[in-house]
Design a protein around this motif. Structure first.
Motif, short mmCIF file in Angstrom:
data_model
loop_
_atom_site.label_atom_id
_atom_site.label_comp_id
_atom_site.label_asym_id
_atom_site.label_seq_id
_atom_site.Cartn_x
_atom_site.Cartn_y
_atom_site.Cartn_z
N TYR A 58 0.53 -0.71 0.18
CA TYR A 58 0.03 0.26 0.31
C TYR A 58 1.14 1.37 -0.13
CZ TYR A 58 -3.84 -2.42 1.06
OH TYR A 58 -5.48 -3.15 1.42
N GLN A 113 -2.67 11.58 4.37
CA GLN A 113 -3.73 10.72 3.91
C GLN A 113 -4.00 8.94 3.91
OE1 GLN A 113 -5.92 11.98 0.97
NE2 GLN A 113 -4.79 13.86 1.85
N GLY A 114 -5.00 8.31 3.40
CA GLY A 114 -5.47 6.95 4.00
C GLY A 114 -4.54 6.06 2.64
N LEU A 115 -4.63 4.93 2.91
CA LEU A 115 -3.62 3.65 2.74
C LEU A 115 -4.63 3.45 0.93
CD1 LEU A 115 -3.13 3.45 5.55
CD2 LEU A 115 -2.27 1.67 4.80
N LEU A 165 4.13 0.96 2.43
CA LEU A 165 3.39 0.11 3.42
C LEU A 165 3.59 -1.58 2.94
CD1 LEU A 165 0.81 2.44 5.63
CD2 LEU A 165 3.56 1.06 6.45
N LEU A 223 -7.59 -11.90 2.53
CA LEU A 223 -9.05 -11.86 2.93
C LEU A 223 -9.73 -12.49 2.84
CD1 LEU A 223 -9.14 -7.75 2.44
CD2 LEU A 223 -8.88 -9.00 4.65
N VAL A 253 -5.94 -11.00 9.31
CA VAL A 253 -6.36 -9.67 9.35
C VAL A 253 -4.98 -9.51 8.80
CG1 VAL A 253 -5.34 -8.34 10.99
CG2 VAL A 253 -7.36 -9.85 11.68
N PHE A 304 1.01 -4.92 9.49
CA PHE A 304 1.64 -4.56 8.14
C PHE A 304 2.87 -3.69 9.34
CE2 PHE A 304 -1.27 -2.52 5.49
CZ PHE A 304 -2.17 -2.30 5.97
N GLY A 305 4.40 -3.64 8.20
CA GLY A 305 5.01 -3.13 8.75
C GLY A 305 4.87 -1.62 9.51
N ALA A 306 6.25 -1.46 9.30
CA ALA A 306 6.68 0.15 9.68
C ALA A 306 6.32 1.04 8.60
CB ALA A 306 7.73 0.25 10.67
N ILE A 341 -12.99 -3.90 8.95
CA ILE A 341 -11.96 -3.31 9.80
C ILE A 341 -11.50 -1.91 10.42
CG2 ILE A 341 -9.31 -4.40 10.75
CD1 ILE A 341 -9.07 -6.26 7.98
N TYR A 384 -8.37 0.32 12.03
CA TYR A 384 -6.91 0.15 11.98
C TYR A 384 -6.51 1.23 13.17
CZ TYR A 384 -5.91 -3.92 9.19
OH TYR A 384 -5.39 -4.98 8.75
N GLN A 423 -2.73 4.04 14.32
CA GLN A 423 -1.95 4.56 13.32
C GLN A 423 -0.99 5.34 14.19
OE1 GLN A 423 -1.19 5.71 9.32
NE2 GLN A 423 0.89 4.90 9.12
N GLY A 474 4.89 7.35 13.56
CA GLY A 474 6.23 6.61 12.88
C GLY A 474 5.84 5.29 11.94
N LYS A 475 4.77 4.23 12.57
CA LYS A 475 4.42 3.14 12.82
C LYS A 475 3.32 2.87 11.48
CE LYS A 475 5.70 3.22 17.68
NZ LYS A 475 5.08 2.71 18.79
N GLY A 476 3.75 1.73 11.34
CA GLY A 476 2.39 0.65 10.31
C GLY A 476 1.01 0.63 10.94
N PRO A 477 0.04 0.72 10.47
CA PRO A 477 -1.23 0.28 11.10
C PRO A 477 -1.43 -1.24 11.47
CG PRO A 477 -1.31 1.24 8.48
CD PRO A 477 -0.18 0.22 9.06
N PHE A 528 -4.41 -3.69 13.68
CA PHE A 528 -5.53 -4.23 13.87
C PHE A 528 -5.92 -3.92 15.15
CE2 PHE A 528 -8.80 -6.53 13.48
CZ PHE A 528 -8.70 -7.45 14.24
N PHE A 554 -7.99 4.65 11.13
CA PHE A 554 -8.98 4.42 9.82
C PHE A 554 -9.52 3.15 10.37
CE2 PHE A 554 -5.70 6.53 7.46
CZ PHE A 554 -4.64 6.49 8.14
N LEU A 560 -7.94 -4.32 0.69
CA LEU A 560 -8.80 -3.69 0.79
C LEU A 560 -8.76 -2.21 0.98
CD1 LEU A 560 -7.79 -4.43 5.19
CD2 LEU A 560 -9.87 -5.19 4.11
N THR A 561 -9.84 -1.41 0.94
CA THR A 561 -10.45 -0.05 0.70
C THR A 561 -10.43 0.66 1.69
OG1 THR A 561 -11.52 -1.18 -1.23
CG2 THR A 561 -11.20 1.34 -0.11
N PHE A 562 -9.38 1.66 2.36
CA PHE A 562 -9.34 2.66 3.56
C PHE A 562 -9.85 3.47 3.32
CE2 PHE A 562 -6.54 -0.02 6.54
CZ PHE A 562 -6.15 -0.71 5.50
N GLY A 563 -10.44 4.49 4.80
CA GLY A 563 -10.83 5.95 4.36
C GLY A 563 -9.65 6.42 4.82
N SER A 564 -9.78 8.20 4.43
CA SER A 564 -8.48 8.84 4.85
C SER A 564 -8.18 8.91 6.13
CB SER A 564 -9.20 10.81 4.02
OG SER A 564 -10.74 10.20 4.81
#
Lengths: 116, 111
Positions: free
Chosen positions: A35, A41-43, A91, A99, A104, A107-109, B34, B36, B38, B41-44, B46, B89, B99-103
């Motif tokens: 991603y 912004q979002g992903l 990401l 899915l 689930v 994610f990485g950093a 789902i 998430y 965040q 400096g880190k990833g999302p 769950f 998110f 997955l489709t994520f929101g902003s």
């Protein structure tokens, strides 16, 4: 490993150069996702790998973007001839089955890319 | 096109209060959602998920509510703590492989 590992964590490059971003998913996870997250912004989905199936490349924004996954494990995202609009956090995520199995995403950093 | 969106980009709450983060989705075919978290400096990470055949699901200090009639999803955090400060998110899946994520909503916990 215990989590999803990405490298480099930060990359600054000049416009026009190529970059490679690496993702090492959780051991045993067959699904791997890339991603992109622009500032505030979002992903944005880029690409998805699941086992030996053909990858879903529907999110790649241009032909300058490509990704590979070798041996069903490590993945490399390559951006050729980088542009300033490519600046973002990239990401990587992995999951046990993808899915469809409602597993689930972990994610990485992320790798923060800055194109000057 | 189809999208997942959030009503408010920022939310500030007092420590100890409950937080409610909202999310609207537009595709009635979405069957899995789902939340998430965040941190900078880190990833999302769950938090909690819910399938479309459910209206409510509870976790530790968090509850997700799904209202399919108005295509609305919310995340409730009880007794909000400073460590809850992050961007939240929501994301949806429509039987697709991604997955489709929101902003996102920036939650700030005030002392």
């Amino acid at each position: 490993g215990a989590g999803v590992s990405q490298s480099p964590s930060n990359k600054v490059t000049e416009k026009g150069k190529d970059v490679e971003l690496r993702c090492d998913p959780i051991s045993g996870h067959t699904a791997l996702y890339w991603y992109r997250q622009s500032l505030g912004q979002g992903l944005e989905f880029l690409i998805y790998f699941q086992g030996n199936s053909a990858p879903d490349k529907s999110g790649l924004p241009s032909d300058r973007f490509s990704a590979e996954r070798t041996g069903g494990s490590v993945s490399t995202l390559t951006i050729q001839r980088t542009q300033q609009e490519d600046s973002a956090v990239y990401l990587c995520a992995s999951s046990l089955q993808g899915l469809s199995g409602a597993n689930v995403l972990t994610f990485g950093a992320g790798s923060r890319l800055t194109v000057l | 096109g189809e999208s997942v969106g959030l009503h408010l980009p920022t939310l500030s709450v007092q420590e100890g209060d409950n937080s409610i983060i909202n999310c609207a989705y537009s595709n009635s075919a979405s069957d899995y959602f789902i939340w998430y978290k965040q941190e900078s400096g880190k990833g999302p990470q769950f938090i909690i998920d819910i399938r479309s055949n459910m209206d409510k699901r509870q976790g530790q200090r968090v509850t997700v509510l799904l209202n399919k009639t108005v295509k609305h999803l919310s995340l409730q955090i009880a007794a909000t703590q400073p460590g809850d400060s992050a961007v939240y998110f929501c994301a949806e899946n429509r039987g697709e492989r991604q997955l489709t994520f929101g902003s996102g909503t920036q939650l700030t916990v005030l002392p």
